[in-house]
Design a protein around this motif. Structure first.
Motif, short mmCIF file in Angstrom:
data_model
loop_
_atom_site.label_atom_id
_atom_site.label_comp_id
_atom_site.label_asym_id
_atom_site.label_seq_id
_atom_site.Cartn_x
_atom_site.Cartn_y
_atom_site.Cartn_z
N LEU A 1 0.61 -1.19 0.19
CA LEU A 1 0.10 0.33 0.01
C LEU A 1 1.08 1.12 -0.26
N GLU A 2 1.44 1.07 0.67
CA GLU A 2 2.35 2.40 1.27
C GLU A 2 3.31 2.53 -0.53
N ASP A 3 4.49 1.42 -0.75
CA ASP A 3 4.74 1.30 -2.05
C ASP A 3 3.67 2.33 -2.77
N VAL A 4 2.70 1.75 -3.78
CA VAL A 4 1.91 2.32 -4.54
C VAL A 4 0.80 3.77 -4.34
N ASP B 1 -0.56 9.70 -8.50
CA ASP B 1 -1.10 11.13 -8.68
C ASP B 1 -1.47 12.15 -7.48
N VAL B 2 -1.71 11.26 -6.48
CA VAL B 2 -2.91 11.76 -5.31
C VAL B 2 -1.70 12.52 -4.17
N TRP C 1 -8.99 6.80 -0.87
CA TRP C 1 -7.88 5.64 -1.48
C TRP C 1 -7.34 4.23 -1.16
N LEU C 2 -7.23 4.59 0.15
CA LEU C 2 -6.87 3.35 0.70
C LEU C 2 -8.32 2.39 1.22
N LEU C 3 -9.44 2.44 1.47
CA LEU C 3 -10.05 1.73 1.62
C LEU C 3 -10.41 0.62 1.02
N PRO C 4 -10.35 0.55 -0.14
CA PRO C 4 -10.36 -0.09 -1.94
C PRO C 4 -9.55 -1.35 -1.67
N LYS C 5 -8.52 -0.64 -1.81
CA LYS C 5 -7.35 -1.38 -1.79
C LYS C 5 -7.08 -2.14 -1.39
#
Length: 122
Positions: free
Chosen positions: A52-55, A60-61, A100-104
């Motif tokens: 998650l951190e890498d992505v 772009d956000v 951004w985070l939750l769907p991933k």
């Protein structure tokens, strides 16, 4: 929107609590004759957060990039995935970051569940 995110985070916390206690056998069918290695899914928690951190750092956000830059500079958290989900659940993250985070996280944990969930041994 925050209530929806909190409810989804709560579901992901419950799912991760269940999944993290399961075991994955590695190398059990190996011809070398060793008995294999068994890991708990919890052992993958740092890998999930690292992904998650890498992505996040490459997205772009700007708010997400800033969040993960700050996360890298902060002290390491025990159970970092649970920590992130608690932060979403308690509405302590900027909305853009949580959205951004939750769907991933949901995709990742759903994939773990499909591979190692209800019908899986362990």
């Amino acid at each position: 929107m925050a209530d929806d995110l909190a409810q989804r985070a709560d579901r992901m916390l419950s799912l991760w609590s269940d999944l993290s206690m399961r075991h994955v056998a590695l190398g059990g069918g190996c011809a070398c004759g060793t008995g294999g290695i068994s890991l708990r899914l919890e052992d993958f928690e740092l890998d999930i957060v690292g992904y998650l951190e890498d992505v996040g750092l490459r997205c772009d956000v700007l708010e997400v990039v800033d969040f993960f830059n700050a996360l890298q500079k902060s002290a390491a958290q025990d159970q970092p995935l649970r920590h992130l989900l608690h932060e979403v659940q308690q509405d302590r993250l900027p909305g853009v970051v949580a959205e951004w985070l939750l769907p991933k996280i949901e995709r990742t944990l759903t994939s773990f569940f499909e591979l190692h969930g209800a019908g899986a041994k362990g």
